[in-house]
Motif scaffolding. Sequence first.
Motif, short mmCIF file in Angstrom:
data_model
loop_
_atom_site.label_atom_id
_atom_site.label_comp_id
_atom_site.label_asym_id
_atom_site.label_seq_id
_atom_site.Cartn_x
_atom_site.Cartn_y
_atom_site.Cartn_z
N ILE A 98 50.33 33.46 49.73
CA ILE A 98 50.50 34.43 49.07
C ILE A 98 50.89 34.16 47.72
N ALA A 99 51.94 33.27 47.35
CA ALA A 99 52.29 32.82 45.99
C ALA A 99 50.94 32.64 45.16
N LEU A 100 50.10 32.10 45.40
CA LEU A 100 48.89 31.75 44.90
C LEU A 100 48.04 33.21 44.24
N ALA A 101 48.18 34.10 45.38
CA ALA A 101 47.48 35.49 45.17
C ALA A 101 48.28 36.03 44.10
N LEU A 102 49.52 36.04 44.21
CA LEU A 102 50.24 36.60 43.10
C LEU A 102 49.90 36.06 41.75
N ILE A 103 49.93 34.87 41.81
CA ILE A 103 49.89 34.25 40.57
C ILE A 103 48.52 34.53 39.97
N THR A 104 47.50 34.70 40.96
CA THR A 104 46.10 35.02 40.42
C THR A 104 45.89 36.41 39.91
N ILE A 105 46.74 37.12 40.63
CA ILE A 105 46.76 38.87 40.23
C ILE A 105 47.38 38.90 38.95
N GLY A 106 48.72 38.04 38.64
CA GLY A 106 49.22 38.02 37.26
C GLY A 106 48.33 37.77 36.19
N TRP A 107 47.46 36.77 36.39
CA TRP A 107 46.48 36.14 35.38
C TRP A 107 45.48 37.36 35.19
N SER A 108 44.95 37.82 36.35
CA SER A 108 43.87 39.13 36.17
C SER A 108 44.47 40.25 35.56
N ARG A 109 45.57 40.63 35.60
CA ARG A 109 46.09 41.75 35.16
C ARG A 109 46.38 41.56 33.54
N HIS A 110 46.97 40.39 33.08
CA HIS A 110 47.30 40.24 31.77
C HIS A 110 45.69 40.32 30.99
N LYS A 111 44.58 39.96 31.51
CA LYS A 111 43.65 40.15 30.74
C LYS A 111 43.09 41.57 30.69
N LYS A 112 43.45 42.13 31.34
CA LYS A 112 43.45 43.70 31.29
C LYS A 112 44.04 44.50 30.22
N LYS A 113 45.12 44.05 29.88
CA LYS A 113 46.28 44.66 28.90
C LYS A 113 45.64 44.32 27.51
N LEU A 114 45.87 45.15 26.81
CA LEU A 114 45.85 45.10 25.44
C LEU A 114 46.88 44.61 24.70
N ASP A 115 48.41 45.28 25.10
CA ASP A 115 49.38 45.07 24.26
C ASP A 115 49.97 43.81 24.76
N ASP A 116 50.46 43.03 23.85
CA ASP A 116 51.03 41.54 23.93
C ASP A 116 52.28 41.49 25.06
N THR A 117 53.18 42.56 24.83
CA THR A 117 54.14 42.65 25.74
C THR A 117 53.59 42.88 26.99
N ALA A 118 52.71 43.56 27.27
CA ALA A 118 52.55 43.84 28.58
C ALA A 118 51.70 42.70 29.39
N LYS A 119 51.11 41.91 28.60
CA LYS A 119 50.49 40.58 28.81
C LYS A 119 51.61 39.59 29.34
N PHE A 120 52.74 39.42 28.49
CA PHE A 120 53.65 38.66 28.92
C PHE A 120 54.31 39.10 30.27
N LYS A 121 54.39 40.44 30.36
CA LYS A 121 55.21 40.91 31.44
C LYS A 121 54.29 40.62 32.51
N SER A 122 53.17 40.93 32.77
CA SER A 122 52.11 40.74 33.88
C SER A 122 52.46 39.32 34.30
N ILE A 123 52.18 38.41 33.44
CA ILE A 123 52.49 36.89 33.86
C ILE A 123 53.80 36.57 34.34
N GLY A 124 54.85 37.15 33.56
CA GLY A 124 56.00 36.63 33.81
C GLY A 124 56.44 37.21 35.10
N VAL A 125 56.11 38.35 35.51
CA VAL A 125 56.67 39.07 36.62
C VAL A 125 55.74 38.35 37.84
#
Length: 144
Positions: A98-125
């Motif tokens: 489950i943890a690795l699924a969350l990490i993978t989701i964070g990586w995938s979501r950050h790629k779709k973001k255009l804003d730098d703050t949103a990229k960091f937020k996705s990875i951080g969370v």
Amino acid sequence: MEILKSLHSYFAYIVLFILLAATLNAITGWLGKKEFRFEKDLRLSLFALILSHIQLLIGLILFFVSANGLKAIQTLGMGGLNSASRLLAIEHPFINIIALALITIGWSRHKKKLDDTAKFKSIGVFYGLGLLLILSRIPWNQWL
């Protein structure tokens, strides 16, 4: 078998350090409204993702060949496992997947973001949640 167990245990230190570094980097970038840079931020997050997945693969191999994994469940049954056996055979693998699924989701979501703050937020969370789950299911009494 002992080589795989040792590799899984000692490689975990590296994975946890890189995952913690990537999470803290993302949180400071998010809160500090920094620019998401390829040279540092992307590579650190990607490195944490790759190392985490390698660690998961080693763990899954151990689960299927070790006496503490699937064989313990087949031998003792789900009701026959004590708390230490249950941690190794069920909780540790399940929660880490489950943890690795969350990490993978964070990586995938950050790629779709255009804003730098949103990229960091996705990875951080998502990396942070994954890291917390991993830390919660480490068999500390056997590991340290």
